[in-house]
Scaffold this motif. Sequence first.
Motif, short mmCIF file in Angstrom:
data_model
loop_
_atom_site.label_atom_id
_atom_site.label_comp_id
_atom_site.label_asym_id
_atom_site.label_seq_id
_atom_site.Cartn_x
_atom_site.Cartn_y
_atom_site.Cartn_z
N HIS A 1 0.88 -1.17 0.00
CA HIS A 1 0.00 0.00 0.00
C HIS A 1 0.91 1.21 0.00
O HIS A 1 2.08 1.11 0.37
N LEU B 1 -9.14 1.23 6.45
CA LEU B 1 -8.42 1.99 5.43
C LEU B 1 -7.57 1.09 4.54
O LEU B 1 -6.99 1.56 3.56
N ARG C 1 -6.63 10.71 10.29
CA ARG C 1 -7.32 10.03 9.20
C ARG C 1 -7.78 11.04 8.14
O ARG C 1 -7.65 10.80 6.94
N SER C 2 -8.29 12.18 8.58
CA SER C 2 -8.74 13.21 7.64
C SER C 2 -7.56 13.74 6.83
O SER C 2 -7.66 13.92 5.60
N ARG C 3 -6.45 13.99 7.51
CA ARG C 3 -5.27 14.50 6.83
C ARG C 3 -4.73 13.47 5.85
O ARG C 3 -4.32 13.81 4.73
N LEU C 4 -4.74 12.18 6.22
CA LEU C 4 -4.24 11.13 5.34
C LEU C 4 -5.07 11.06 4.06
O LEU C 4 -4.52 10.97 2.95
N LYS C 5 -6.38 11.08 4.20
CA LYS C 5 -7.25 11.02 3.02
C LYS C 5 -6.99 12.20 2.10
O LYS C 5 -6.98 12.06 0.87
N GLN C 6 -6.75 13.38 2.69
CA GLN C 6 -6.46 14.57 1.89
C GLN C 6 -5.14 14.40 1.14
O GLN C 6 -5.05 14.71 -0.06
N LEU D 1 -3.64 11.60 0.28
CA LEU D 1 -3.79 10.58 -0.75
C LEU D 1 -4.49 11.14 -1.99
O LEU D 1 -4.11 10.83 -3.12
N ARG D 2 -5.51 11.98 -1.76
CA ARG D 2 -6.21 12.59 -2.89
C ARG D 2 -5.27 13.52 -3.66
O ARG D 2 -5.25 13.53 -4.90
N GLU E 1 -2.75 11.52 -5.67
CA GLU E 1 -3.40 10.87 -6.82
C GLU E 1 -3.59 11.86 -7.97
O GLU E 1 -3.34 11.53 -9.14
#
Length: 420
Positions: free
Chosen positions: A282, A304, A399-404, A406-407, A410
């Motif tokens: 991952h 996740l 978690r919120s920062r990680l998703k941001q 990753l987006r 990408e």
Amino acid sequence: MKTKEEARRQAYEREREITNTLLRNLRGRWGEVLSALIPGLQAAVDAGHRKKVQCPISDHGGGKRTSSASGNTPHASAPRRRVEPDFRIAKDFDSTGGCHCTCNNEMGNGFRVLMARFGCSFMEAKQMVIDHLGGRITTNHLPPPTPIKTPNKEEIAQQDALIRTRLERTWNTTLSPSDARSEPMRNWFEARGLGSPQGLSNLRFHPALPYVDYDTGEYLGKFPAQVALLQHIDGTPVTVHRTYLSPDGRRKADVPMARKAESHTSDRDPSGAAVHLDRHTHRVLAVGEGLESSIAARRLVEDLGIPMWSTLDANGMRNLILPDWAEILIVFGDRDRAMAGQASSYQLVEAARKTGRRATALLPPFAIPEGEKSIDWNDVVMTMGVEAARAIMQLQQWRSRLKQVLRETERLNSRRQVQA
């Protein structure tokens, strides 16, 4: 006339020569020197590098619990039965004076052991050694040092063969956690608030693993055991780690050291290795210290799809070698009174950042309970439960920062592909 820079350089070279002379002359003498300067260290010297003893450097603020109160309730507080030994001399102790302990990860030579024990500087530790030698940096006036045995290739090969056979026999006779005979391991997970052990890689169960007391050489019988496989990043097996359990698995076995790492062959250095609780790759890798703490942290991020590795201890955390595919690192560290867990977590984060990775460390959000030496993520899960622990603000923000992140990455990768 000498300039200040020339005088400083000469003073530095003089001190370096003194240090090198001391290091040469102290080969084979570190045991007698450190034992004379540090009360209690002789016990570690007598025990050898394979056996742990009570730490003469620090009391660690108390002992970690080694058995549960009743074994029936996962959240019951457990009395401290004994303080598990933490300290041992290094394999090259006679040559370097180095030691290992959870209270300090920087004791690679005798001077650093003195620095850890007395909270002094390197120069002060060196002066302590010189004073012990009667104000000299030579040792010609002392009796001959302990001979340092030169490794024999044939002996090493024979020892490696024995270790390899023992490791293969142990691992090949383990059972899957889903096997009906693995109930003690499932009970162990339940008692620790960890849910089911199924789905975890490199973690198996042995119904009757022999136990030998390192201190006395006494065979104490066979016990159920959780067995974990330690691997390098390429999947090469290194050794196994054993957690000996009570017959029903609801607490640790009543033995001197319930957690024990097996020996490793001379060509399989455990430094940099880990227990890969997940085999998939991952962009994000989560790393924890102890097995139960790492599994607890895994429960908090399993939605996740992030793989989790366990380094088993603070020294393993500090030396972990990261895989190329891990672009982002999250370290679920321990909180120790002696600061070893915090230090190793931040050292790994810093090492990851130096390679261009994004990295952060998350420590348990609670204070260390009175009378305990540490708190880890398994303690958090046992206290709150998985769902409540997931709702901790520190985790939610991460978690919120990680998703941001990753987006964002990408989108950046998509633009690069279009431009290419």
